[in-house]
Design a protein around this motif. Structure first.
Motif, short mmCIF file in Angstrom:
data_model
loop_
_atom_site.label_atom_id
_atom_site.label_comp_id
_atom_site.label_asym_id
_atom_site.label_seq_id
_atom_site.Cartn_x
_atom_site.Cartn_y
_atom_site.Cartn_z
N THR A 302 0.85 -1.14 -0.12
CA THR A 302 -0.07 0.03 -0.08
C THR A 302 0.85 1.18 0.03
O THR A 302 0.54 2.34 -0.56
N ASN A 303 1.93 1.26 0.50
CA ASN A 303 2.96 2.21 0.60
C ASN A 303 3.61 2.42 -0.99
O ASN A 303 4.12 3.59 -0.92
N LEU A 304 3.51 1.51 -1.67
CA LEU A 304 4.01 1.47 -3.12
C LEU A 304 2.90 2.02 -3.98
O LEU A 304 2.95 1.89 -5.19
N GLY A 305 1.85 2.38 -3.37
CA GLY A 305 0.74 2.92 -4.31
C GLY A 305 -0.38 1.86 -4.60
O GLY A 305 -1.22 2.19 -5.22
N VAL A 306 -0.18 0.48 -4.31
CA VAL A 306 -1.25 -0.29 -4.51
C VAL A 306 -2.69 0.01 -4.09
O VAL A 306 -2.65 0.32 -2.71
N CYS A 307 -3.37 -0.03 -4.86
CA CYS A 307 -4.97 -0.02 -4.39
C CYS A 307 -5.13 1.50 -3.75
O CYS A 307 -5.98 1.54 -2.96
N PHE A 308 -4.38 2.40 -4.18
CA PHE A 308 -4.59 3.64 -3.60
C PHE A 308 -6.02 4.36 -3.95
O PHE A 308 -6.74 4.88 -2.95
N ALA A 309 -6.40 4.17 -5.26
CA ALA A 309 -7.82 4.76 -5.58
C ALA A 309 -9.07 4.23 -4.62
O ALA A 309 -10.00 4.55 -4.09
N GLU A 310 -8.82 2.63 -4.54
CA GLU A 310 -9.79 1.92 -3.83
C GLU A 310 -10.02 1.99 -2.34
O GLU A 310 -10.80 1.94 -1.74
N CYS A 311 -8.59 2.34 -1.77
CA CYS A 311 -8.65 1.86 -0.35
C CYS A 311 -7.86 3.46 0.59
O CYS A 311 -7.84 3.26 1.76
N VAL A 312 -7.47 4.28 -0.55
CA VAL A 312 -6.72 5.33 0.49
C VAL A 312 -7.44 6.57 0.12
O VAL A 312 -7.66 7.46 0.69
N ALA A 313 -7.67 6.67 -1.32
CA ALA A 313 -7.97 8.00 -1.78
C ALA A 313 -9.66 8.33 -1.21
O ALA A 313 -10.20 7.46 -0.88
N PRO A 314 -9.74 9.52 -1.07
CA PRO A 314 -11.15 9.80 -0.52
C PRO A 314 -12.26 9.67 -1.32
O PRO A 314 -12.38 9.61 -2.47
N ARG A 315 -13.37 9.23 -0.52
CA ARG A 315 -14.68 8.53 -1.23
C ARG A 315 -15.64 8.99 -0.29
O ARG A 315 -15.48 9.65 0.99
N PRO A 316 -16.89 9.05 -0.70
CA PRO A 316 -18.15 9.40 -0.03
C PRO A 316 -18.10 8.78 1.50
O PRO A 316 -18.57 9.50 2.40
N ASP A 317 -17.88 7.33 1.48
CA ASP A 317 -17.77 6.64 2.92
C ASP A 317 -16.43 6.90 3.55
O ASP A 317 -16.41 6.37 4.69
N ARG A 318 -15.73 7.55 3.11
CA ARG A 318 -14.32 7.71 3.68
C ARG A 318 -13.72 9.09 3.14
O ARG A 318 -12.76 9.17 2.24
N PRO A 319 -14.31 10.23 3.54
CA PRO A 319 -13.78 11.54 2.80
C PRO A 319 -12.46 11.77 3.37
O PRO A 319 -11.68 12.70 2.69
N ASP A 320 -11.81 11.33 4.73
CA ASP A 320 -10.60 11.68 5.02
C ASP A 320 -9.65 10.60 4.55
O ASP A 320 -9.59 9.63 4.93
N ALA A 321 -8.68 11.30 3.54
CA ALA A 321 -7.55 10.24 3.06
C ALA A 321 -6.61 9.72 3.89
O ALA A 321 -5.81 8.99 3.65
N THR A 322 -6.82 10.29 5.45
CA THR A 322 -5.61 9.81 6.27
C THR A 322 -6.26 8.70 7.22
O THR A 322 -5.92 8.32 8.26
N ALA A 323 -7.71 8.46 6.96
CA ALA A 323 -8.53 7.56 7.69
C ALA A 323 -7.77 6.10 7.71
O ALA A 323 -7.24 6.01 6.37
N PRO A 324 -7.94 5.42 8.57
CA PRO A 324 -7.29 4.08 8.44
C PRO A 324 -7.93 3.26 7.26
O PRO A 324 -9.09 3.27 6.77
N ILE A 325 -6.91 2.47 6.78
CA ILE A 325 -7.29 1.62 5.38
C ILE A 325 -7.97 0.51 6.16
O ILE A 325 -7.56 -0.03 7.35
N ASP A 326 -9.14 0.14 5.59
CA ASP A 326 -9.96 -1.02 5.97
C ASP A 326 -9.81 -2.23 5.06
O ASP A 326 -9.99 -2.33 3.88
#
Length: 557
Positions: A302-326
């Protein structure tokens, strides 16, 4: 039914071949490194194992049909056995797999916020002439590629290869190229026992897959395309060779470049109870990745950018990009996340790596014995000599900075917040780490010392001791090690402080970079420790001859 029996029989026979082949390779490697000559009892064991494995090969050859073998050349048998090894498949993952991380770097290069936009210089690296690449970037050229006589990137049979180990290319939209990185991009370096003659034309025999590239200019690569007046350039370019700030792109707002870790002898590392099914290996300089090798490896991807769009980038149910990866959500939504089978093979590969041993017998018996006693009396409370941890000279415990402030190394790396509760990598650390963080007891994990003779400079940020030349052999590496140890055992090191070369905003030239780049968005200073090479003065009170003995003994471990 007979077909199934034959299949089972063939599987057993192939397993025997594989076992015999792998162990013969191991014996050959030991002989090449001349380890067996000096280890007590190893001569007898080598003879016994050689006979045993020879019998296994004979059994397999007799059992396996002559017709099957007749279709394979010697090279074919070699490839046949290797390709079916989980360790070999883990090696391939280590070298080649990016799991879609290239999509993150494409996004980063076009980030909607100019203050966060970074076009990492992977293209700059691969378009640098092959015969100059190491000197400019510190990257390791791929032995399976060759220079392009017409100019431009190297010529490689692998369509995803770029000519640089660990940097991979993929087709992008509208004829563009995307660049991602595998684990090998940082961790591959030159073999301490078999260095190349030409640093730009190594063979695979000159490459160690997990030694860590002590000469990689990772900060320079990240800053390659930043404007000359972009203040971030000063931060990135201050990173010492062979280091990387793993939280720089997923920021905790603390500047903390850290050595690219050597990974070996994991089988001998201690494990710890973190409330799971069994004790787990503790990784990370501050013991943050403490849920085992598999979870730590997933976190690194994840540190190398894997799944950034799906797991890290802000989205409606996770607006904070610093929130924990689920992790559960991430597995459900991102097909690129490394499957557990791949992580398992990667783990088997990493567990197979052994530390390089200094290839000379300790001839000064008196100095050797004295050095061991001095190590036991002065170092073994952390760098244990007992039990399993004694194989790597580390109890793997985390030493809180507040316990011994005078000997605490630079604090900034240990103060990282990304593994704490409610932070980005919270799911990758245990309650043990989180409780320690809440109690104000962050610190550094005791560094294993196996193979230390080949790894100068020292401390977590490459701040103590000199670098050996890139293609140094054991003799020169040992000289760098000895100089670094003398500096480590000194009570009076000239302080190293990285400063701004010019004024930036409210900060005048000469301001320590930590004061500029270790602030949260409100301007609060998160780390005020500016001396890079402070701490760990243990043993400074020893007499010079005692230091010499200690250094001598440790070199031969």
């Amino acid at each position: 039914m007979s077909n199934k029996k034959n299949q089972r029989k063939s599987y057993r026979e192939i397993s025997f071949i594989r076992l015999a082949y792998q162990n013969i390779l191991l014996l050959r490697e030991r002989e090449r490194n001349r380890l067996w000559v000096w280890r007590k009892g190893e001569i007898i064991m080598t003879i016994i194992k050689s006979i045993s494995y020879a019998l296994l090969v004979l059994y397999a050859a007799l059992a396996y049909s002559q017709e099957s073998f007749s279709t394979l050349s010697e090279a074919g048998i070699h490839q046949f056995v290797k390709s079916r090894s989980p360790i070999q498949r883990g090696r391939d993952i280590w070298l080649k797999n990016t799991y879609g991380g290239e999509k993150f770097f494409a996004f980063l290069s076009a980030h909607p916020d100019p203050a966060k936009r970074i076009n990492v210089g992977y293209k700059n690296v691969i378009t640098t002439p092959r015969n100059q690449r190491f000197q400019v970037w510190g990257t390791i050229n791929d032995p399976d590629c060759q220079a392009n006589a017409a100019g431009g990137p190297d010529l490689c049979a692998d369509p995803n290869a770029t000519g640089v180990i660990g940097i991979r290319k993929f087709p992008g939209p509208e004829g563009t190229r995307l660049y991602g990185v595998s684990c090998a991009s940082c961790h591959v370096g030159f073999d301490p026992l078999h260095p190349p003659t030409d640093v730009n034309e190594p063979g695979w025999e000159n490459i160690h897959l997990t030694v860590g590239n002590q000469h990689l200019k990772s900060g320079k690569i990240i800053a390659a395309n930043l404007p000359a007046n972009d203040p971030r350039r000063f931060m990135f370019e201050s990173w010492p060779d062979g280091s990387v700030d793993t939280t720089a792109l997923f920021t905790d707002h603390i500047m903390n470049p850290t050595v690219i870790t050597q990974i070996w002898d994991l089988r001998h590392r201690l494990t710890f109870d973190v409330g799971l099914d069994k004790p787990k290996l503790r990784m990370g300089h501050g013991g943050e990745d403490d849920l085992g090798l598999d979870v730590a490896a997933t976190r690194v991807y994840t540190n190398l950018g894997v799944c950034f769009a799906e797991c890290v980038a802000p989205r409606p149910d996770r607006p904070d990009a610093t929130a924990p990866i689920d992790l559960e959500q991430c597995r459900n939504d991102c097909a690129d996340l490394p499957p557990e089978t791949d992580i398992d093979k990667l783990g088997k590969f990493l567990l197979s790596i052994k530390a390089p041993k200094f290839p000379a017998f300790p001839t000064n018996f008196r100095l050797f014995v004295q050095g061991r006693k001095l190590f036991k009396d002065n170092c073994a409370s952390c760098h244990t000599l007992k039990g399993k941890g004694g194989r790597v000279l580390s109890n793997d415990e985390v030493n809180p900075l507040v316990t011994d402030p005078d000997n605490a190394p630079n604090a900034c790396r240990a103060l990282s917040t990304q593994w704490e509760a409610d932070h980005l990598w919270a799911e990758f650390s245990s309650h043990v780490y989180k409780d320690r963080a809440l109690a104000g007891l962050k610190g550094y994990r005791t560094k294993p010392l196996s193979g230390v003779w080949a790894t100068a400079p020292f401390l977590h940020n490459q701040s103590v001791g000199p670098y050996a030349s890139a293609n140094a052999g054991p003799g020169e590496l040992a000289e760098a090690y000895e100089a670094a140890m003398q500096e480590l055992l000194s009570a009076n090191r000239p302080p190293k402080i990285n400063t701004l070369p010019v004024a930036v905003g409210p900060f005048p030239a000469g301001t320590p970079l930590t004061f500029v780049f270790s602030r949260d968005p409100t301007g609060k200073l998160l780390c005020n420790d500016v001396v890079e090479n402070r701490g760990h003065h243990y043993g400074a009170e020893l007499f010079n001859e005692e230091k010499r003995a200690l250094i001598y003994w440790l070199k031969h471990q």
